[in-house]
Write a protein that holds these residues in place. Structure first.
Motif, PDB file in Angstrom:
ATOM      1  N   ASP A 174       0.914  -4.650  -4.855  1.00 45.00           N
ATOM      2  CA  ASP A 174      -0.026  -3.847  -4.066  1.00 45.00           C
ATOM      3  C   ASP A 174       0.651  -3.336  -2.790  1.00 45.00           C
ATOM      4  N   ALA A 176      -0.571  -1.814  -0.399  1.00 45.03           N
ATOM      5  CA  ALA A 176      -1.418  -2.031   0.771  1.00 45.03           C
ATOM      6  C   ALA A 176      -1.135  -3.394   1.410  1.00 45.03           C
ATOM      7  N   ARG A 177      -0.455  -4.268   0.701  1.00 51.15           N
ATOM      8  CA  ARG A 177      -0.112  -5.588   1.224  1.00 51.15           C
ATOM      9  C   ARG A 177       1.379  -5.695   1.578  1.00 51.15           C
ATOM     10  N   GLY A 195       3.675   4.098   0.896  1.00 52.05           N
ATOM     11  CA  GLY A 195       2.291   3.651   0.944  1.00 52.05           C
ATOM     12  C   GLY A 195       2.123   2.328   1.657  1.00 52.05           C
ATOM     13  N   ALA A 196       3.175   1.876   2.350  1.00 52.75           N
ATOM     14  CA  ALA A 196       3.139   0.594   3.053  1.00 52.75           C
ATOM     15  C   ALA A 196       2.636   0.759   4.483  1.00 52.75           C
ATOM     16  N   ILE A 197       2.315  -0.351   5.126  1.00 52.27           N
ATOM     17  CA  ILE A 197       1.994  -0.357   6.545  1.00 52.27           C
ATOM     18  C   ILE A 197       3.282  -0.047   7.298  1.00 52.27           C
ATOM     19  N   ASP A 217       1.690   3.068  11.793  1.00 50.61           N
ATOM     20  CA  ASP A 217       0.444   2.341  12.006  1.00 50.61           C
ATOM     21  C   ASP A 217       0.513   1.515  13.287  1.00 50.61           C
ATOM     22  N   ARG A 233      -4.184  -4.423   8.715  1.00 49.63           N
ATOM     23  CA  ARG A 233      -4.405  -3.360   7.755  1.00 49.63           C
ATOM     24  C   ARG A 233      -3.945  -2.076   8.419  1.00 49.63           C
ATOM     25  N   PRO A 234      -3.623  -1.020   7.677  1.00 45.85           N
ATOM     26  CA  PRO A 234      -3.205   0.237   8.307  1.00 45.85           C
ATOM     27  C   PRO A 234      -4.210   0.696   9.337  1.00 45.85           C
TER      28      PRO A 234
END
Length: 235
Positions: A174, A176-177, A195-197, A217, A233-234
């Motif tokens: 994921d 997002a993690r 798509g990462a932070i 971010d 989280r972003p």
């Protein structure tokens, strides 16, 4: 909580006193190219062959394959000499920050615009070790879980492949993690493309004002501040 933190090396986790910057500059100007600080900064953090090719072209020198190869060889010689006379060190608190993340079950990977031979020498000089199996249970006997170089992917930053390959190696699915941190604009761009932070650190050559021009971010002082973002989280 994040599952994977991916960190750039020189200027982010490792203090090399600007050796990469100087070696890259010398490699390009040694071919007779003119070079501006802004052009050099724009290509810091990228694959070094790609950077030399682009900077020669920007400096009005035709980047033939032979010339690029010779200038890349000169870059590696200059960097090796710089590291021999003034060995790079970890930024204060970085080993502890990496250990803190891994103790919490967060995998740690290093990514870099260097090729594999340069990275192996750099890690050896620091005494940092890499897990044999990046997806195995995290062990305190190693420094990081994985290292990804431009030798391992089709293209370096700002392409997302270094980060995605780190995910592949560590078994993280994921994006997002995943948190990716670096000290250059292309580090931030690669994180966003993956798509990462995206986290910028101020331990490199760029000021906060300059770094905030990239997609991010968070902007933090250094890797020592990353454990506090483990639940982020972003923005």
């Amino acid at each position: 909580m994040i599952e994977l933190a991916v960190f750039d090396m020189a200027g982010t986790t490792i203090d090399d006193g600007g050796a990469v910057y100087r070696a890259l500059s010398e490699a390009v100007t040694g071919a007779g190219a003119t070079l501006s600080d802004s052009d050099l900064q724009a290509w810091m953090g990228t694959d070094k062959v790609q950077a030399i090719t682009a900077l020669l072209d920007l400096g009005d020198i035709s980047p033939t394959d032979e010339l690029v190869a010779s200038r890349f060889a000169a870059f590696k010689v200059a960097l090796a000499e710089a590291y021999r006379t003034d060995p790079p060190t970890a930024f204060d608190g970085v080993p502890e920050a990496l250990a803190s993340l891994r103790t919490r079950g967060i995998r740690v990977a290093l990514s870099t615009g260097f090729d594999r031979p340069v990275v192996e020498g750099l890690l050896a000089s620091l005494g940092w070790t890499v897990a044999e199996d990046p997806a195995a249970p995290i062990s305190s006997s190693t420094t990081v879980d994985a290292v990804v170089t431009t030798s391992d992917v089709a293209a370096g930053r700002p392409a997302p492949y270094l980060i995605h390959h780190a995910m592949e190696l560590t078994g993280v699915h994921d994006v997002a993690r995943v948190l990716a941190a670096g000290d250059t604009l292309v580090d931030l761009q690669a994180a966003r493309n993956a798509g990462a932070i995206s986290v910028g650190v101020l331990t490199g050559a760029l000021s906060r004002e300059s770094l905030t021009e990239g997609p991010h971010d968070y902007i933090v002082g250094g890797v020592v501040d990353i454990p506090a973002l483990a639940e982020c989280r972003p923005a």
